[in-house]
Design a protein around this motif. Structure first.
Motif, PDB file in Angstrom:
ATOM      1  N   CYS B  16       0.806  -1.221   0.000  1.00  0.00           N
ATOM      2  CA  CYS B  16       0.000   0.000   0.000  1.00  0.00           C
ATOM      3  C   CYS B  16       0.841   1.273   0.000  1.00  0.00           C
ATOM      4  CB  CYS B  16      -0.973   0.005   1.170  1.00  0.00           C
ATOM      5  SG  CYS B  16      -0.186   0.233   2.771  1.00  0.00           S
ATOM      6  N   GLY B  17       2.145   1.114   0.163  1.00  0.00           N
ATOM      7  CA  GLY B  17       3.015   2.280   0.094  1.00  0.00           C
ATOM      8  C   GLY B  17       3.134   3.064   1.374  1.00  0.00           C
ATOM      9  N   ALA B  18       2.467   2.596   2.441  1.00  0.00           N
ATOM     10  CA  ALA B  18       2.527   3.315   3.710  1.00  0.00           C
ATOM     11  C   ALA B  18       3.931   3.222   4.286  1.00  0.00           C
ATOM     12  CB  ALA B  18       1.526   2.715   4.699  1.00  0.00           C
ATOM     13  N   GLY B  19       4.371   4.315   4.936  1.00  0.00           N
ATOM     14  CA  GLY B  19       5.672   4.302   5.594  1.00  0.00           C
ATOM     15  C   GLY B  19       5.555   3.621   6.947  1.00  0.00           C
ATOM     16  N   LEU B  20       6.403   2.635   7.178  1.00  0.00           N
ATOM     17  CA  LEU B  20       6.339   1.880   8.430  1.00  0.00           C
ATOM     18  C   LEU B  20       7.669   1.994   9.151  1.00  0.00           C
ATOM     19  CD1 LEU B  20       4.760  -1.421   7.007  1.00  0.00           C
ATOM     20  CD2 LEU B  20       3.528   0.488   8.044  1.00  0.00           C
ATOM     21  N   ASP B  21       7.597   2.214  10.479  1.00  0.00           N
ATOM     22  CA  ASP B  21       8.822   2.223  11.277  1.00  0.00           C
ATOM     23  C   ASP B  21       9.308   0.797  11.450  1.00  0.00           C
ATOM     24  OD1 ASP B  21       8.997   4.950  11.763  1.00  0.00           O
ATOM     25  OD2 ASP B  21       7.522   4.840  13.389  1.00  0.00           O
ATOM     26  N   VAL B  22      10.612   0.619  11.335  1.00  0.00           N
ATOM     27  CA  VAL B  22      11.184  -0.691  11.624  1.00  0.00           C
ATOM     28  C   VAL B  22      11.306  -0.788  13.147  1.00  0.00           C
ATOM     29  CG1 VAL B  22      13.256  -2.101  11.456  1.00  0.00           C
ATOM     30  CG2 VAL B  22      12.357  -0.929   9.453  1.00  0.00           C
ATOM     31  N   LEU B  23      10.633  -1.776  13.713  1.00  0.00           N
ATOM     32  CA  LEU B  23      10.565  -1.876  15.173  1.00  0.00           C
ATOM     33  C   LEU B  23      11.202  -3.170  15.652  1.00  0.00           C
ATOM     34  CD1 LEU B  23       6.846  -0.788  15.459  1.00  0.00           C
ATOM     35  CD2 LEU B  23       8.805   0.601  16.153  1.00  0.00           C
ATOM     36  N   GLY B  24      11.581  -3.164  16.944  1.00  0.00           N
ATOM     37  CA  GLY B  24      12.080  -4.391  17.563  1.00  0.00           C
ATOM     38  C   GLY B  24      13.531  -4.647  17.252  1.00  0.00           C
ATOM     39  N   GLY B  25      13.982  -5.850  17.608  1.00  0.00           N
ATOM     40  CA  GLY B  25      15.378  -6.205  17.453  1.00  0.00           C
ATOM     41  C   GLY B  25      15.588  -7.233  16.365  1.00  0.00           C
ATOM     42  N   GLY B  26      16.725  -7.883  16.449  1.00  0.00           N
ATOM     43  CA  GLY B  26      17.114  -8.824  15.406  1.00  0.00           C
ATOM     44  C   GLY B  26      16.289 -10.089  15.364  1.00  0.00           C
ATOM     45  N   ARG B  27      15.547 -10.348  16.413  1.00  0.00           N
ATOM     46  CA  ARG B  27      14.742 -11.575  16.447  1.00  0.00           C
ATOM     47  C   ARG B  27      13.384 -11.383  15.773  1.00  0.00           C
ATOM     48  NH1 ARG B  27      17.790 -16.030  17.192  1.00  0.00           N
ATOM     49  NH2 ARG B  27      19.524 -15.471  18.545  1.00  0.00           N
ATOM     50  N   VAL B  28      13.106 -10.172  15.320  1.00  0.00           N
ATOM     51  CA  VAL B  28      11.834  -9.927  14.641  1.00  0.00           C
ATOM     52  C   VAL B  28      11.817 -10.675  13.316  1.00  0.00           C
ATOM     53  CG1 VAL B  28      10.491  -8.167  13.434  1.00  0.00           C
ATOM     54  CG2 VAL B  28      11.315  -7.739  15.751  1.00  0.00           C
ATOM     55  N   LYS B  29      10.741 -11.421  13.079  1.00  0.00           N
ATOM     56  CA  LYS B  29      10.647 -12.217  11.854  1.00  0.00           C
ATOM     57  C   LYS B  29       9.766 -11.550  10.804  1.00  0.00           C
ATOM     58  CE  LYS B  29      11.703 -17.035  12.764  1.00  0.00           C
ATOM     59  NZ  LYS B  29      11.412 -17.728  14.014  1.00  0.00           N
ATOM     60  N   VAL B  30       8.636 -10.993  11.274  1.00  0.00           N
ATOM     61  CA  VAL B  30       7.717 -10.394  10.298  1.00  0.00           C
ATOM     62  C   VAL B  30       7.251  -9.038  10.798  1.00  0.00           C
ATOM     63  CG1 VAL B  30       6.849 -12.619   9.457  1.00  0.00           C
ATOM     64  CG2 VAL B  30       5.670 -11.466  11.338  1.00  0.00           C
ATOM     65  N   GLN B  31       6.846  -8.221   9.853  1.00  0.00           N
ATOM     66  CA  GLN B  31       6.213  -6.957  10.214  1.00  0.00           C
ATOM     67  C   GLN B  31       4.916  -6.862   9.435  1.00  0.00           C
ATOM     68  OE1 GLN B  31       8.660  -3.739  10.927  1.00  0.00           O
ATOM     69  NE2 GLN B  31       7.005  -2.247  11.016  1.00  0.00           N
ATOM     70  N   ILE B  32       3.836  -6.518  10.123  1.00  0.00           N
ATOM     71  CA  ILE B  32       2.535  -6.477   9.470  1.00  0.00           C
ATOM     72  C   ILE B  32       2.085  -5.030   9.348  1.00  0.00           C
ATOM     73  CG2 ILE B  32       0.104  -7.168   9.669  1.00  0.00           C
ATOM     74  CD1 ILE B  32       1.550  -9.620  11.308  1.00  0.00           C
ATOM     75  N   CYS B  33       1.797  -4.626   8.138  1.00  0.00           N
ATOM     76  CA  CYS B  33       1.386  -3.258   7.861  1.00  0.00           C
ATOM     77  C   CYS B  33       0.015  -3.016   8.490  1.00  0.00           C
ATOM     78  CB  CYS B  33       1.319  -3.029   6.348  1.00  0.00           C
ATOM     79  SG  CYS B  33       0.623  -1.419   5.919  1.00  0.00           S
ATOM     80  N   GLY B  34      -0.043  -1.976   9.320  1.00  0.00           N
ATOM     81  CA  GLY B  34      -1.289  -1.678  10.008  1.00  0.00           C
ATOM     82  C   GLY B  34      -2.340  -1.051   9.108  1.00  0.00           C
ATOM     83  N   TYR B  35      -1.921  -0.647   7.918  1.00  0.00           N
ATOM     84  CA  TYR B  35      -2.855   0.025   7.005  1.00  0.00           C
ATOM     85  C   TYR B  35      -3.560  -0.954   6.089  1.00  0.00           C
ATOM     86  CZ  TYR B  35      -0.340   4.049   8.743  1.00  0.00           C
ATOM     87  OH  TYR B  35       0.218   4.971   9.566  1.00  0.00           O
ATOM     88  N   CYS B  36      -2.781  -1.948   5.577  1.00  0.00           N
ATOM     89  CA  CYS B  36      -3.391  -2.860   4.606  1.00  0.00           C
ATOM     90  C   CYS B  36      -3.340  -4.312   5.031  1.00  0.00           C
ATOM     91  CB  CYS B  36      -2.718  -2.701   3.240  1.00  0.00           C
ATOM     92  SG  CYS B  36      -1.005  -3.255   3.228  1.00  0.00           S
ATOM     93  N   GLY B  37      -2.707  -4.598   6.188  1.00  0.00           N
ATOM     94  CA  GLY B  37      -2.697  -5.974   6.672  1.00  0.00           C
ATOM     95  C   GLY B  37      -1.715  -6.883   5.955  1.00  0.00           C
ATOM     96  N   THR B  38      -0.786  -6.309   5.202  1.00  0.00           N
ATOM     97  CA  THR B  38       0.179  -7.158   4.498  1.00  0.00           C
ATOM     98  C   THR B  38       1.299  -7.580   5.451  1.00  0.00           C
ATOM     99  OG1 THR B  38      -0.276  -6.009   2.447  1.00  0.00           O
ATOM    100  CG2 THR B  38       1.766  -7.287   2.537  1.00  0.00           C
ATOM    101  N   GLU B  39       1.597  -8.858   5.434  1.00  0.00           N
ATOM    102  CA  GLU B  39       2.668  -9.384   6.271  1.00  0.00           C
ATOM    103  C   GLU B  39       3.967  -9.340   5.472  1.00  0.00           C
ATOM    104  OE1 GLU B  39       2.959 -13.081   9.263  1.00  0.00           O
ATOM    105  OE2 GLU B  39       2.944 -13.657   7.157  1.00  0.00           O
ATOM    106  N   LEU B  40       4.983  -8.661   6.058  1.00  0.00           N
ATOM    107  CA  LEU B  40       6.260  -8.491   5.371  1.00  0.00           C
ATOM    108  C   LEU B  40       7.327  -9.340   6.041  1.00  0.00           C
ATOM    109  CD1 LEU B  40       6.113  -4.591   5.209  1.00  0.00           C
ATOM    110  CD2 LEU B  40       5.209  -6.229   3.536  1.00  0.00           C
ATOM    111  N   ASP B  41       8.226  -9.873   5.232  1.00  0.00           N
ATOM    112  CA  ASP B  41       9.286 -10.737   5.738  1.00  0.00           C
ATOM    113  C   ASP B  41      10.438  -9.865   6.236  1.00  0.00           C
ATOM    114  OD1 ASP B  41      11.301 -12.512   6.219  1.00  0.00           O
ATOM    115  OD2 ASP B  41      10.830 -13.785   4.492  1.00  0.00           O
ATOM    116  N   ALA B  42      10.578  -9.752   7.571  1.00  0.00           N
ATOM    117  CA  ALA B  42      11.617  -8.886   8.126  1.00  0.00           C
ATOM    118  C   ALA B  42      13.004  -9.481   7.940  1.00  0.00           C
ATOM    119  CB  ALA B  42      11.348  -8.637   9.605  1.00  0.00           C
ATOM    120  N   VAL B  43      13.060 -10.770   7.654  1.00  0.00           N
ATOM    121  CA  VAL B  43      14.357 -11.426   7.492  1.00  0.00           C
ATOM    122  C   VAL B  43      14.874 -11.228   6.074  1.00  0.00           C
ATOM    123  CG1 VAL B  43      15.581 -13.610   7.718  1.00  0.00           C
ATOM    124  CG2 VAL B  43      13.631 -13.112   9.210  1.00  0.00           C
ATOM    125  N   ALA B  44      13.971 -11.267   5.106  1.00  0.00           N
ATOM    126  CA  ALA B  44      14.382 -11.183   3.710  1.00  0.00           C
ATOM    127  C   ALA B  44      13.822  -9.939   3.044  1.00  0.00           C
ATOM    128  CB  ALA B  44      13.949 -12.446   2.958  1.00  0.00           C
TER     129      ALA B  44
END
Lengths: 52, 434, 206
Positions: B16-44
């Motif tokens: 959706c193009g929304a700007g998302l803050d990168v949160l958490g530490g190195g153990r974070v696996k996924v980040q889910i966009c709060g605007y469109c619900g897309t799950e992003l792969d924080a590892v890759a």
């Protein structure tokens, strides 16, 4: 010491002292039927049908 | 401890193009966009993995990136999950906020009816009963176990589902999949055992100071609804002075019992036990008293069976003047009736009077009326025993004090027990005992 | 006899601790030193460890549950998307040295497994999710990754090469953690220990 603790301590102390004194003095233990009615004696002398 | 990612970094949601803050530490696996619900792969490289539809944003004042202090540690909200549990037609909803601290790692801040609960994973070796759902469902008694120095009591179990996710997570959240949870309670703490997949995760929860935490996260407590009343994790404050009260009352209780022994030993024999035939009556018995206005107890005993005897007792003071006159009825009956032995009355009787001062007191004993009840073996009184003590105490006051001390000692534990069982009643265990 | 030596790089007196610690960085120039045949040698670069907030500090004694530890050395490893720290710690009252692993609030105290005494947990390489029985417990492989040494400082019980990588596994059973490290030649080093709670950590232990 909190107020609660002071009250508990004082209450227990008063209970102990009071009960100890009453027991030592034997207050209330004499038979109702034998209280003396003599003048100046220790009994309260009232309501005892059997006393002289 | 990670320094893998610059914490001020921003990414753009590829969906959706929304700007998302990168949160958490190195153990974070996924980040889910709060605007469109897309799950992003924080590892890759934050590429889109999948999309969550029908996300129902839960009612929470907390937002991603907010920071506050919990347990003395700075924590940042990096993930938000809406949770729901349904049981017997009732629905419970709460919001879990995943927290991250650079030094202390990941934990949870839960908002439930306005109450704030903090949970973190513990790696405790628990007994099998902690995971035994079958045992809980079929057991007759409320299960419990002891671990980490506390007694854990079964509270409730249920299946919780996630219906909203947003932010960074150290695992891939599953939407709609039920997770079986067993919750155990000890005063002020809850242990939740999750039974899902191959690993059993255990989290420990405590209630937070609502106002302090809301303020620390920069929120206005007036705008966060709920949080009234008592939460199951509200520390039980009644009976918190139990230890002190029990020590004080217990000490005085011991002193009271000691005083009883002292007073019992104080009594002095002024008339040694003497026995004479009933035919010796009337009889004058002398009692040399030494005390000043002390109590004197005279004990009479006889040997009758199914009979009664009245003793006339006149006491004259040291001056020869009558002090009082009274009578004592000694009676004793026994028998065997309906397969049971019974008895009534006492072959002994005690007379207590207050002496006026030292001197020789004369007790005139005479027989009064006598009688028998023909219940079988009848024996009229043949002999009388008399003995006397001066300086006797009125123990009733010390017994009253003993009772008061026992009550004072038990009020705290009883109130604590009632409060604790009130908490347990909020759970789902039902039996007659609770 | 008291230990006495000088840094081959700058000539500064070397801490006598080098006699018991295998490697040490020179107080003066920071060069890594190690002891070989009673001679002090240079051990090449140490890597640069940038300061990140940490629960423990080198030289500061901490109490962690039943452990009293004094971290004296630090190695930082990378597992790709993040890093974790391994502190080499002295234990109170002359106990054996242990590793305190600190990874985003997850703390583990581990000691090297004496494989001459204990049976090896696994022969060959484990795989993620695999379960096995060892020493009366059921273990599960929860992590299998590659670690790269980013750098180190302080005193360590072994010589570490910055930039060198090895595979490692973490296997858990209740509150215990068993870790295996695999060198390029397949040699395995095992470490056994237990999780400790970061919120139980007490600093300023005398």
């Amino acid at each position: 010491m909190t107020l609660f603790r002071a009250i508990v301590l004082a209450g227990c102390g008063a209970t102990f002292t009071g009960a100890g004194w009453l027991s030592y003095a034997g207050v209330g233990a004499e038979d109702q039927t034998v209280q003396s009615v003599r003048q100046g004696s220790l009994g309260n002398g009232s309501g005892n049908a059997d006393v002289k | 401890m990670t320094g893998a990612t610059d914490r001020l970094q921003k990414i753009q949601c590829p969906s959706c193009g929304a700007g998302l803050d990168v949160l958490g530490g190195g153990r974070v696996k996924v980040q889910i966009c709060g605007y469109c619900g897309t799950e992003l792969d924080a590892v890759a490289g934050y590429k889109a993995l999948r999309q969550f539809n029908d996300l129902k944003r839960p009612d929470t004042p907390f937002r991603l990136g907010m920071e506050g202090e919990i347990a003395g540690v700075r924590q940042q909200i990096i993930g938000i999950m809406g949770q729901v549990e349904v049981w017997e037609g009732q629905t419970w909803r709460w919001v879990d906020h995943l927290l991250y601290s650079e030094t202390h790692g990941y934990s949870w801040l839960t908002l439930e009816d306005g109450h704030l609960v903090w949970s973190r994973r513990v790696r405790w070796a628990l007994p099998m009963v902690a995971y035994d759902l079958h045992g809980i469902e079929h057991g007759e008694h409320r299960p419990g176990f002891r671990a980490l120095g506390r007694d854990w009591t079964y509270f409730e179990s249920g299946v919780q589902k996630t219906d909203f996710v947003e932010g960074a997570f150290t695992w891939e959240p599953k939407m709609g999949d039920g997770v079986q949870v067993i919750r155990w309670l000890t005063p002020g703490e809850m242990l939740s055992v999750e039974l899902s997949g191959t690993e059993q995760e255990t989290t420990l929860s405590v209630l937070l100071d609502r106002l302090a935490v809301l303020k620390s996260f920069g929120l206005d407590p007036a705008e966060v609804r709920g949080g009234w009343g008592q939460h199951v994790l509200t520390p039980i404050t009644v009976g918190k002075e139990m230890g002190y009260t029990a020590t004080v009352a217990g000490g005085f209780l011991a002193a009271t019992l000691a005083l009883m022994l002292l007073l019992a030993a104080r009594g002095e024999e002024v008339l040694a036990a003497q026995t004479f035939p009933i035919t010796a009556l009337p009889k004058v018995i002398e009692m040399p008293l030494t005390g000043q206005g002390e109590l004197v107890s005279v004990e009479f005993a006889s040997d009758m069976a199914n009979a009664w005897t009245e003793l006339e007792v006149d006491v004259d003071g040291p001056d020869g003047e009558p002090l009082f006159e009274t009578s004592r009825l000694i009676e004793y009956y026994s028998g065997y009736e309906g397969g049971e032995s019974w008895s009534e009355g006492d072959r002994r009787d005690v007379l207590v009077f207050r002496a006026e001062g030292p001197g020789i007191y004369r007790m005139n004993l005479a027989m009064g009326e006598t009688g028998v009840e023909a219940y079988g073996a009848v024996q009229e009184a043949t002999k009388i025993s008399v003995q006397a003590q001066e300086g006797v105490a009125a123990f009733r006051w010390l017994w009253v004090a003993t009772a008061i001390f026992l009550i004072v000692m038990s009020v705290g534990p009883i109130r604590h027990w009632m409060a604790w069982h009130g908490r347990l009643k909020q759970g789902d265990w039902t039996d007659d005992e609770d | 006899m008291a230990f006495s030596a000088n840094c081959p790089q700058c000539g500064n007196a070397v801490s006598p601790r080098l006699a018991v610690a295998k490697t040490l960085s020179c107080d003066s120039c920071g060069t890594t030193l190690f002891l070989e045949d009673q001679a002090v040698r240079l051990a090449g670069i140490q890597g640069v460890l940038h300061e990140i907030p940490s629960l423990v500090a080198l030289g500061e004694k901490v109490r962690l549950g039943r452990f009293v530890l004094r971290p004296i050395g630090l190695v930082r490893f990378s597992y790709g998307r993040g890093t974790w720290d391994e502190y080499w710690c002295e234990q109170g009252a002359g106990g054996q040295g242990v590793w305190l692993s600190v990874d985003e609030g997850e703390l583990v105290v581990q000691a090297a497994l004496d494989t001459t005494q204990a049976r090896l947990p696994l022969r060959g390489r484990p795989s993620l999710g695999q379960t096995f029985h060892w020493e009366g417990a059921s273990w599960r492989v929860t992590e299998f990754e590659m670690a790269t040494c980013l750098g180190w400082k302080g005193e360590l019980p072994e010589v570490l090469a910055v930039g060198k990588s090895h595979d490692f596994v973490n296997c858990s059973a209740g509150e215990r953690l068993l870790s295996g490290e695999f060198d390029a030649d397949g040699t395995a080093h095992w470490f056994l220990g237990e999780w400790v709670d970061a919120y139980d950590l007490r600093r300023g232990v005398a």
